[in-house]
Design a protein around this motif. Sequence first.
Motif, mmCIF file in Angstrom:
data_model
loop_
_atom_site.group_PDB
_atom_site.id
_atom_site.type_symbol
_atom_site.label_atom_id
_atom_site.label_comp_id
_atom_site.label_asym_id
_atom_site.label_seq_id
_atom_site.Cartn_x
_atom_site.Cartn_y
_atom_site.Cartn_z
ATOM 1 N N ARG A 230 0.875 -1.161 0.065
ATOM 2 C CA ARG A 230 0.057 -0.096 -0.141
ATOM 3 C C ARG A 230 0.952 1.372 -0.100
ATOM 4 O O ARG A 230 0.516 2.205 0.587
ATOM 5 C CB ARG A 230 -0.747 0.073 0.999
ATOM 6 N N LEU A 231 1.856 1.197 -0.519
ATOM 7 C CA LEU A 231 3.020 2.067 -0.697
ATOM 8 C C LEU A 231 2.825 3.163 -1.900
ATOM 9 O O LEU A 231 3.579 4.343 -2.136
ATOM 10 C CB LEU A 231 4.310 1.885 -0.388
ATOM 11 N N GLY A 232 1.803 2.904 -2.827
ATOM 12 C CA GLY A 232 1.656 3.365 -3.930
ATOM 13 C C GLY A 232 1.533 4.948 -3.986
ATOM 14 O O GLY A 232 2.371 5.948 -4.617
ATOM 15 N N ILE A 233 0.658 5.398 -2.866
ATOM 16 C CA ILE A 233 0.477 6.880 -2.913
ATOM 17 C C ILE A 233 1.662 7.576 -2.248
ATOM 18 O O ILE A 233 1.938 8.615 -2.369
ATOM 19 C CB ILE A 233 -0.813 7.173 -2.221
ATOM 20 N N ALA A 234 2.369 6.729 -1.407
ATOM 21 C CA ALA A 234 3.577 7.505 -0.794
ATOM 22 C C ALA A 234 4.646 7.653 -1.617
ATOM 23 O O ALA A 234 5.260 8.675 -1.774
ATOM 24 C CB ALA A 234 3.915 6.420 0.551
ATOM 25 N N LEU A 235 4.476 6.656 -2.748
ATOM 26 C CA LEU A 235 5.683 6.769 -3.713
ATOM 27 C C LEU A 235 5.298 7.909 -4.850
ATOM 28 O O LEU A 235 6.093 8.732 -5.231
ATOM 29 C CB LEU A 235 5.946 5.407 -4.414
ATOM 30 N N ARG A 236 4.102 7.951 -4.743
ATOM 31 C CA ARG A 236 3.487 9.036 -5.851
ATOM 32 C C ARG A 236 3.844 10.350 -5.422
ATOM 33 O O ARG A 236 4.130 11.310 -6.143
ATOM 34 C CB ARG A 236 1.913 8.974 -5.901
ATOM 35 N N PHE A 237 3.730 10.683 -4.120
ATOM 36 C CA PHE A 237 3.705 12.015 -3.544
ATOM 37 C C PHE A 237 5.198 12.312 -2.781
ATOM 38 O O PHE A 237 5.469 13.293 -2.330
ATOM 39 C CB PHE A 237 2.605 12.481 -2.784
ATOM 40 N N GLY A 238 5.864 11.071 -2.766
ATOM 41 C CA GLY A 238 7.102 11.415 -2.203
ATOM 42 C C GLY A 238 7.273 11.480 -0.787
ATOM 43 O O GLY A 238 8.221 11.953 -0.200
ATOM 44 N N THR A 239 6.280 10.882 -0.116
ATOM 45 C CA THR A 239 6.310 10.758 1.458
ATOM 46 C C THR A 239 6.991 9.646 1.816
ATOM 47 O O THR A 239 7.653 9.430 3.121
ATOM 48 C CB THR A 239 4.872 10.917 2.170
ATOM 49 N N VAL A 240 7.540 8.854 0.889
ATOM 50 C CA VAL A 240 8.824 7.886 1.053
ATOM 51 C C VAL A 240 9.566 7.907 -0.212
ATOM 52 O O VAL A 240 9.309 8.333 -1.195
ATOM 53 C CB VAL A 240 8.097 6.335 1.395
ATOM 54 N N SER A 241 11.007 7.481 0.162
ATOM 55 C CA SER A 241 11.813 7.586 -0.909
ATOM 56 C C SER A 241 11.765 6.205 -1.674
ATOM 57 O O SER A 241 12.043 5.180 -1.036
ATOM 58 C CB SER A 241 13.073 8.057 -0.449
ATOM 59 N N ILE A 242 12.219 6.561 -2.956
ATOM 60 C CA ILE A 242 12.208 5.063 -3.732
ATOM 61 C C ILE A 242 13.469 4.268 -3.514
ATOM 62 O O ILE A 242 13.691 3.102 -3.281
ATOM 63 C CB ILE A 242 12.402 5.301 -5.381
ATOM 64 N N ARG A 243 14.560 4.929 -2.668
ATOM 65 C CA ARG A 243 15.812 4.333 -2.301
ATOM 66 C C ARG A 243 15.530 3.446 -1.014
ATOM 67 O O ARG A 243 15.859 2.389 -0.940
ATOM 68 C CB ARG A 243 16.928 5.195 -1.911
ATOM 69 N N ALA A 244 14.600 3.894 -0.030
ATOM 70 C CA ALA A 244 14.193 3.062 0.947
ATOM 71 C C ALA A 244 13.657 2.004 0.575
ATOM 72 O O ALA A 244 13.641 0.752 1.178
ATOM 73 C CB ALA A 244 13.483 4.084 2.170
ATOM 74 N N CYS A 245 12.748 2.066 -0.262
ATOM 75 C CA CYS A 245 11.755 0.680 -0.966
ATOM 76 C C CYS A 245 12.886 -0.140 -1.532
ATOM 77 O O CYS A 245 12.521 -1.295 -1.205
ATOM 78 C CB CYS A 245 10.788 1.594 -2.019
ATOM 79 N N VAL A 246 13.456 0.271 -2.507
ATOM 80 C CA VAL A 246 14.702 -0.639 -3.082
ATOM 81 C C VAL A 246 15.510 -1.519 -1.939
ATOM 82 O O VAL A 246 15.465 -2.786 -2.171
ATOM 83 C CB VAL A 246 15.367 0.066 -4.049
#
Length: 434
Positions: A230-246
């Motif tokens: 359920r991190l799609g919206i967080a990635l969309r608006f950048g409340t989480v970083s892609i680096r942390a996800c990877v």
Amino acid sequence: MEEIVLFWFRRDIRLQDNVGLYHAIQSGKKVLPVFIFDINILLQFSNKTDRRISYFYRALQQLNQELARLNSQVIGIHDTVLNAFKQLTKNYRIQAVYTNADYEPATRKRDQEVEAFLASQSIAFYSYKDQVVFDANEVLKSDDTPYKVYTPYAKLWRSKLTKEQLLPWTIELKPTHFVAKKEEQSWPSLAELGYEVVGENKIEQPVFDATIIQNYTNHRDYPALDATTRLGIALRFGTVSIRACVQQALQYNETWLSQLIWREFFMAILYHYPHSARSCFKPEYETIQWRNNEEEFEAWCKGKTGYPLVDAGMRELNQTGYMHNRVRMVVASFLVKHLLIDWRWGEAYFAQQLNDYDLALNVGNWQWAAGCGCDAAPYFRVFNPTEQQKKFDRDFNYIKKWIPAYEASSYFPPMVDHKMARERALLAFKQALK
């Protein structure tokens, strides 16, 4: 007047692991944080209770709370982007503007206009890679042309990845890093922007659930399970970083990593082939004779097709702004193949409804379902909604959640026969692709 630098927040609503903000602070000048409520973008959100507006507004409020502890705040401006910068350059002595790159056709054009205006004022414009690990020109074929197929793209993407690329851009924030807050600086309310508050006053900070990520491969296709990040919206608006996800994906689950690579692949496709935002990637598909029956489209939108898995998915979307990814594929295939309705109709409806709507991903996935995109599913693949339900919602748990009164024996009949619709779709596609 003290010379400062400006940081322009866009799809990166966080203070830490924010590449552009890091570089703005490293400039040695005090940083003025700014967010522009772009009138031209807000016009696209016609629903005054749009959940996405509330989401990023609350994210900005929380950002302001963090900045308040540093005696600063985000300056919020409700105007066109160029007007906002004209106002800012009058009110502040700005040495440079820092931001993070955006890759959609319209935002690239906007940024070029902003850069040209700032250059006319002798103000530098610095844009950094933040919302992707590799931007569109970093994963190319040996002849420097873009990939059109996911598998070789993903192979090279993985081979180029290093630990250093995933290190967070973190810095100890201090009040001396930012322009001090002034009492007269007001923040536009949602009502002033023309919207209403939806949901809680706070947003939950993105959380990595190791159990969900570890089990993602085995559980991700079953919509009744709460088994996706359920991190799609967080990635969309950048409340989480892609680096942390990877980093999390590398630690726990390769399948989730593949999904994150798909995200960057579709972003690269849209960057290199901007026509695909509104046209078929494969131009020969433009000759398909769509039926485009408005009543049937309305039934699909409302979740009244007579196929319970399709209907449950559309009702979940309409009620929550979210739809499980497996079900997204089924409902998209149904609209395009069973009803022979142009994929752009479905893409536009998802654009209105999806909390995590992202142009590159939405267009890429809709064209994949229609068979007209790059690396698309072949046109002769037609999901059978009944068989999909038997595989992935055998006990009707997902269906009953979104259609509480569902009973197989009394549910209204399918609006179209699967076998007939499949044959009709195959004929229409074959005729177009002669």
